[in-house]
Design an enzyme around this catalytic site. Structure first.
Site, PDB file in Angstrom:
ATOM      1  N   HIS A 386      -1.721   3.820   6.781  1.00  0.00           N
ATOM      2  CA  HIS A 386      -0.235   3.121   6.122  1.00  0.00           C
ATOM      3  C   HIS A 386      -0.889   3.456   5.202  1.00  0.00           C
ATOM      4  O   HIS A 386       0.151   3.141   4.138  1.00  0.00           O
ATOM      5  CB  HIS A 386      -0.972   1.694   6.817  1.00  0.00           C
ATOM      6  CG  HIS A 386      -0.431   1.219   7.937  1.00  0.00           C
ATOM      7  ND1 HIS A 386       0.772   0.500   8.035  1.00  0.00           N
ATOM      8  CD2 HIS A 386      -1.078   1.180   9.254  1.00  0.00           C
ATOM      9  CE1 HIS A 386       0.789   0.282  10.060  1.00  0.00           C
ATOM     10  NE2 HIS A 386      -0.132   0.657   9.941  1.00  0.00           N
ATOM     11  N   LYS A 579       8.362  -9.620  -0.948  1.00  0.00           N
ATOM     12  CA  LYS A 579       7.233  -8.285  -1.023  1.00  0.00           C
ATOM     13  C   LYS A 579       5.877  -8.865  -1.565  1.00  0.00           C
ATOM     14  O   LYS A 579       5.918  -9.854  -1.908  1.00  0.00           O
ATOM     15  CB  LYS A 579       7.351  -7.042  -0.877  1.00  0.00           C
ATOM     16  CG  LYS A 579       8.247  -6.332  -1.915  1.00  0.00           C
ATOM     17  CD  LYS A 579       8.261  -5.233  -2.355  1.00  0.00           C
ATOM     18  CE  LYS A 579       9.778  -4.905  -1.744  1.00  0.00           C
ATOM     19  NZ  LYS A 579       9.881  -3.705  -0.592  1.00  0.00           N
ATOM     20  N   ARG A 580       5.104  -8.401  -0.709  1.00  0.00           N
ATOM     21  CA  ARG A 580       3.737  -8.776  -1.822  1.00  0.00           C
ATOM     22  C   ARG A 580       3.642  -8.145  -2.605  1.00  0.00           C
ATOM     23  O   ARG A 580       4.740  -7.179  -3.612  1.00  0.00           O
ATOM     24  CB  ARG A 580       2.416  -8.026  -0.908  1.00  0.00           C
ATOM     25  CG  ARG A 580       1.802  -8.363   0.118  1.00  0.00           C
ATOM     26  CD  ARG A 580       1.479  -9.718   0.131  1.00  0.00           C
ATOM     27  NE  ARG A 580      -0.054  -9.957  -0.533  1.00  0.00           N
ATOM     28  CZ  ARG A 580      -0.646 -10.148  -0.397  1.00  0.00           C
ATOM     29  NH1 ARG A 580      -0.892 -10.997   1.133  1.00  0.00           N
ATOM     30  NH2 ARG A 580      -2.141 -10.361  -1.125  1.00  0.00           N
ATOM     31  N   LYS A 585       5.025  -1.627  -6.232  1.00  0.00           N
ATOM     32  CA  LYS A 585       6.293  -2.065  -5.292  1.00  0.00           C
ATOM     33  C   LYS A 585       6.775  -2.505  -6.446  1.00  0.00           C
ATOM     34  O   LYS A 585       7.731  -2.262  -6.550  1.00  0.00           O
ATOM     35  CB  LYS A 585       6.385  -3.466  -4.457  1.00  0.00           C
ATOM     36  CG  LYS A 585       5.159  -3.359  -2.606  1.00  0.00           C
ATOM     37  CD  LYS A 585       4.899  -3.624  -2.561  1.00  0.00           C
ATOM     38  CE  LYS A 585       3.676  -4.029  -0.465  1.00  0.00           C
ATOM     39  NZ  LYS A 585       4.887  -3.749   0.227  1.00  0.00           N
ATOM     40  N   THR A 690       8.857  -1.917   5.621  1.00  0.00           N
ATOM     41  CA  THR A 690       9.998  -2.542   6.734  1.00  0.00           C
ATOM     42  C   THR A 690      11.150  -3.806   5.929  1.00  0.00           C
ATOM     43  O   THR A 690      11.896  -3.585   6.986  1.00  0.00           O
ATOM     44  CB  THR A 690       9.130  -3.040   7.680  1.00  0.00           C
ATOM     45  OG1 THR A 690       8.034  -3.824   7.307  1.00  0.00           O
ATOM     46  CG2 THR A 690       7.994  -2.939   7.953  1.00  0.00           C
ATOM     47  N   LYS A 694      14.699  -4.781   7.427  1.00  0.00           N
ATOM     48  CA  LYS A 694      15.504  -5.785   7.148  1.00  0.00           C
ATOM     49  C   LYS A 694      16.769  -6.338   7.085  1.00  0.00           C
ATOM     50  O   LYS A 694      17.754  -6.473   7.854  1.00  0.00           O
ATOM     51  CB  LYS A 694      14.199  -7.488   7.388  1.00  0.00           C
ATOM     52  CG  LYS A 694      13.232  -7.217   8.098  1.00  0.00           C
ATOM     53  CD  LYS A 694      12.037  -8.007   7.523  1.00  0.00           C
ATOM     54  CE  LYS A 694      10.669  -7.393   8.012  1.00  0.00           C
ATOM     55  NZ  LYS A 694       9.575  -8.611   6.953  1.00  0.00           N
TER      56      LYS A 694
HETATM   57  C1  LIG Z   1       8.570  -7.257   6.528  1.00  0.00           C
HETATM   58  C2  LIG Z   1       7.999  -8.414   5.455  1.00  0.00           C
HETATM   59  C3  LIG Z   1       7.213  -7.500   4.697  1.00  0.00           C
HETATM   60  C4  LIG Z   1       7.102  -6.510   4.702  1.00  0.00           C
HETATM   61  O1  LIG Z   1       7.717  -6.006   3.135  1.00  0.00           O
HETATM   62  P1  LIG Z   1       8.353  -4.928   2.662  1.00  0.00           P
HETATM   63  O2  LIG Z   1       8.762  -5.249   1.110  1.00  0.00           O
HETATM   64  O3  LIG Z   1       8.030  -3.762   3.449  1.00  0.00           O
HETATM   65  O4  LIG Z   1       6.545  -4.717   2.274  1.00  0.00           O
HETATM   66  C5  LIG Z   1       5.877  -8.396   4.257  1.00  0.00           C
HETATM   67  N1  LIG Z   1       5.976 -10.385   4.589  1.00  0.00           N
HETATM   68  C6  LIG Z   1       6.458 -10.468   5.117  1.00  0.00           C
HETATM   69  C7  LIG Z   1       6.358 -12.325   5.284  1.00  0.00           C
HETATM   70  C8  LIG Z   1       8.067  -9.987   6.009  1.00  0.00           C
HETATM   71  O5  LIG Z   1       8.441 -10.621   7.292  1.00  0.00           O
END
Ligand SMILES: *Cc1c(COP(=O)(O)O)cnc(C)c1O
Length: 844
Positions: A386, A579-580, A585, A690, A694
């Site tokens: 990953h 996101k985190r 990022k 991911t 979405k």
């Molecule tokens: C999808 C998702 C992530 C992943 O987000 P990235 O932008 O791909 O890092 C992190 N936290 C939650 C709650 C998510 O639903």
């Protein structure tokens, strides 16, 4: 009565049991077997029964919490019936099974998902209505199951959803942490972590299997018996007990299992302590056992190397393998057939000890010769990588590892010995290569490189997006490509489940799409979205589409008001990065961009401001508790918000919001409301992402770097429908090299931003010193200065494109139409064919 469990019988045994059941018993059984509730009344009857018996309540004291639990129990009954049938069917057919080992499952809520998968939504909702409740309120009663940090954990959750939906015989194995990812509070603009005790109330979605008790040992020593076998005697033991979560599929009766382990003390007692009168301390020892599964480590993409974490890993792996091996042994097949019956996928390196544990079971317990055992092991495992970032690659100091798992350390040395011998034979003239690929890093202290162990112990290694899978082959695993050839390395681009991330999160849009595509079957075959292209010129359709987006934005605006008190309008551009929080990022790039926009607007006349779309910039995400830089970023965002949001001169032209405690259920509200979302990692650092998928699936456009799955999203939806910017991964090394003496060339645009921060416009400059200095003086590792102007340029294009609203909506429709590839169903079928060699079990 007959003792029955649901898994592990041979077909013959089942037939034998069947024949031995008296006809009368069988009759009674059939008569009272749990029925499916096709009708509202059936559901209501079950609901009331659960309120009055399971929960011991009545019509007069049934609050929303009790109603949530009763509604969940009724659905769970149905689920369990199908779960039983699924397990029986699989036992009879005895197909090859997949076991997905993940230390994280970021599940979110179950009720909503179960309703979509099991019941007719409208029927269910009106049945709840007639009982005097609102389904939406009941859904809110459920705590979010946050047994994960971010993308990796959510991927595991999407995967088990797709395994069930695709009728694959696949189980998840994880840990039942008593405390999931911490709840984030924002106090005075700072992140404050509070414990997430998510198991306060009865949890209807788990089935405790307290009768399953697997002993797991730690520590101790290894000795040789008379026959020369190695015997490991641990000096600490705990019990692993199982909690099962039935996982429904969509438009199928197939129900798989997610088994989460919980640590319990053994009933054996330290009698020495007891006899010496130290009762108190013998209880304390027992409590220590439970601490193993007490809390999820809150780091994302970072290896903290804590000993308790290693204990968690072995506890989980040992219990899971015990279960898997037990199930296999029931079939009484010879060991060599193990890889034809069992595939185990390692979600990152966290479960890599499983490779060693299986080898240990085969040689020490089952007494197989080393070579035969090793052949079975490597044919069984697959490893998903990953990340390529050094700080995230797991390593364990040899001494720490050896103290906790002495026999496993010996086996690792043996694995390494045979592996390096092979390498030496293959490359006799390259004397450096063995040091480079060795599982043991000869540093001080010596470390075990878990990723290398995972590669050596698996038959396939995959990355999670094309660019990432190429990168691992040319950087961190380059030498292994030489050793094993390129075929061992493959790609499976991530995906997300359209059930949760479209149907559940965005009922309006999914219904509109269903009305055009003739029902909801597209949720099971996402490539059907392609047919939406036919409607891209249909004015009424575009209008309806846009109206849904506005509603979703209003829904988010209400959440923002509730959580932060900030009022935002629903008709401005929603620009979202959730996101985190992590330097790679680059939320700092985003907030620097926001500051630049603010300063620019301040300097413009009202007429000139018109070229900028009024917008709200929304941030959300958790920082690891010990990650100073990430926490500074949060503080900068909230501080900028305090200034900008209270500047009457700016008004609705710009708002800045930080939504606290980002999690799955918040994401379900946030994602459908975006016009633009930001996926702006330094090129080469984000393995896939991911949430980018979405957001586009929900009719939002994205601004992004040429990184991770952004590359394939661009290929699918077309370059005209995405705002790409920034340097490419191939330039990163050279650019970093340019910064090697520390001082970076700061573009004028960014200098303005730094001047404002350092001048105290957003509060005391010291608070943000390290953020600014890391770019200016400390090598700008994430290349913020190199990408800043290109980033601003991309935002300019967004402002222009957003003005032509019809064209914008059309872009959104065309993007959604081409997102079919990013379903986790596609992903799972690629794993099933290319790595696991498993097939669906159904009646087709
Ligand atoms: C999808 C998702 C992530 C992943 O987000 P990235 O932008 O791909 O890092 C992190 N936290 C939650 C709650 C998510 O639903």
């Amino acid at each position: 009565m007959h003792k029955r469990t649901f898994t592990g019988f041979t077909p013959k045994e089942i037939l034998a049991i069947d024949a031995s059941i008296p006809a009368k018993s069988r009759e009674v059984w059939k008569k009272f077997a749990v029925k499916e509730f096709a009708k509202m009344e059936d559901f209501q009857e079950d609901f009331i029964r659960h309120v009055e018996t399971t929960l011991a309540r009545s019509l007069y004291n049934c609050d929303d919490l009790a109603a949530y639990q009763a509604a969940s129990f009724t659905l769970r009954d149905k689920l369990i019936v199908e779960w039983n049938k699924t397990q029986q069917k699989q036992t009879l057919r005895d197909p090859k099974r997949l076991y997905y080992l993940s230390l994280e499952f970021l599940m979110g809520r179950f009720l909503d998902n179960a309703v979509i998968n099991l019941a007719n939504n409208e029927t269910f909702s009106s049945a709840v209505d007639e009982l005097g409740f609102r389904l939406e309120d009941l859904i809110l009663q459920e705590p979010d199951a946050g047994l994960g940090n971010g993308g990796l954990g959510r991927l595991a959750a999407c995967f088990i959803d797709s395994l069930s939906t695709g009728d694959y015989p696949g189980w998840g194995y994880g840990l039942r942490y008593q405390y999931g990812i911490f709840a984030q509070k924002i106090i005075d603009g700072y992140q404050v972590e509070t414990p997430d005790y998510w198991l306060t109330y009865l949890n209807p979605w788990e089935i405790p299997r307290l009768e399953i008790q697997i002993p797991v040992h730690f520590g101790g020593h290894v000795y040789q018996d008379d026959a020369g076998n190695s015997i490991w005697e641990g000096d600490e033991s705990v019990l692993a007990t199982a909690y099962d979560y039935p996982i429904p599929g969509f438009q199928t009766t197939n129900v798989n299992n997610l088994r989460l382990w919980s640590a319990k003390p053994t009933t054996e007692f330290d009698f020495n302590k007891f006899n010496s009168g130290d009762y108190q301390n013998s209880v304390v020892d027992q409590q220590r056992a439970e601490s193993i599964t007490a809390v999820l480590y809150p780091n994302d993409n970072f290896d903290s190397g804590k000993q308790l974490r290693l204990k968690q890993q072995y506890f989980w792996v040992a219990a899971s393998l015990h279960d898997i091996v037990r199930r296999f042994k029931k079939s009484r097949r010879p060991w060599r057939e193990f890889p034809q019956q069992v595939a185990i996928q390692l979600n990152d390196t966290h479960p890599t000890i499983a490779v060693v544990e299986l080898q240990r079971i085969l040689i020490d317990v089952e007494q197989l010769p080393w070579v035969e055992a090793w052949g079975i092991v490597t044919a069984t495992f697959g490893y998903t990588n990953h990340t390529v970032m050094a700080e995230a690659l797991e390593k364990w100091p040899v001494d720490v590892f050896g103290r906790l798992l002495p026999r496993h350390l010996q086996i690792i040395y043996d694995i390494n010995f045979y592996f390096l011998k092979e390498v030496e034979q293959k490359f006799p003239s390259d004397r450096e290569i063995t040091g480079r690929v060795s599982i043991i890093e000869e540093s001080s202290p010596k470390q075990i490189r878990m990723a290398f162990l995972a590669i050596v112990g698996s038959h396939k290694v995959n990355g999670v997006a094309e660019l990432h899978s190429e990168l691992i082959k040319t950087t961190i695993f380059k030498d292994f490509v030489k050793v094993y050839g390129a075929d061992k390395f493959t790609n499976v681009t991530n995906g997300v489940t359209p059930r949760r991330w479209l149907r559940q999160a965005n009922p309006g849009l999914s219904a509109l799409i269903a009305s055009k595509l003739g029902g909801y079957s597209y949720l099971k075959d996402l490539s059907q979205l392609k047919r939406l292209e036919e409607f891209a010129e249909d004015k009424d359709f575009l209008h309806e589409w846009d109206a849904i987006k506005v509603k979703n934005k209003q829904r988010l605006a209400a959440l923002i008001k509730k959580l932060t008190g900030i009022e935002v309008r629903g008709d401005v551009l929603f620009d979202i990065q959730v996101k985190r929080i992590h330097e790679y990022k680059r939320q700092q790039l985003n907030v620097f961009g926001v500051i630049h926009r603010y300063l620019t607007l301040k300097g413009l006349s009202p007429e000139a401001r018109a070229q900028y779309a009024p917008k709200v910039v929304i941030f959300g995400g958790k920082s690891a508790p010990g990650y100073y830089m990430a926490k500074s970023i949060i503080k900068l965002v909230t501080s900028v918000g305090d200034v900008v949001n209270n500047d009457a001169d700016i008004g609705d032209l710009l708002k800045v919001v930080f939504i606290p405690d980002y999690n799955v259920s918040k994401a379900e509200i946030i994602v459908p409301a975006s016009d633009i979302s930001e996926h702006i990692s330094t090129a080469g650092t984000e393995a896939s992402g991911t949430s980018n998928m979405k957001f586009v699936l929900n009719g939002g456009l994205i601004i992004g770097t040429v990184d991770g799955a952004n590359v394939e999203i661009t290929r699918e939806i077309g370059e005209d429908n995405i705002f790409l910017f920034g340097n490419l991964a191939e330039s990163v090394e050279d650019l970093r090299n340019n910064h090697r003496f520390g001082k970076s060339a700061i573009p004028e645009s960014l200098a303005l931003v730094f001047d404002a921060i350092e001048g105290g416009v957003f509060g005391h400059a010291d608070e943000f010193r390290s953020l600014v200095d890391s770019v200016k003086w400390h090598g700008d590792h994430y290349l913020v200065s190199d990408d800043f102007d290109s980033y601003l340029e991309a935002h300019k294009l967004i402002d222009e494109a957003y003005k032509d609203h019809d064209a914008w909506v059309k872009k959104c429709v065309l993007s959604v139409a081409n997102m079919g590839f990013f379903s986790s169903d596609r992903c799972i079928s690629e794993y099933a064919e290319g790595i696991w060699n498993i097939e669906p079990v159904n009646d087709k």
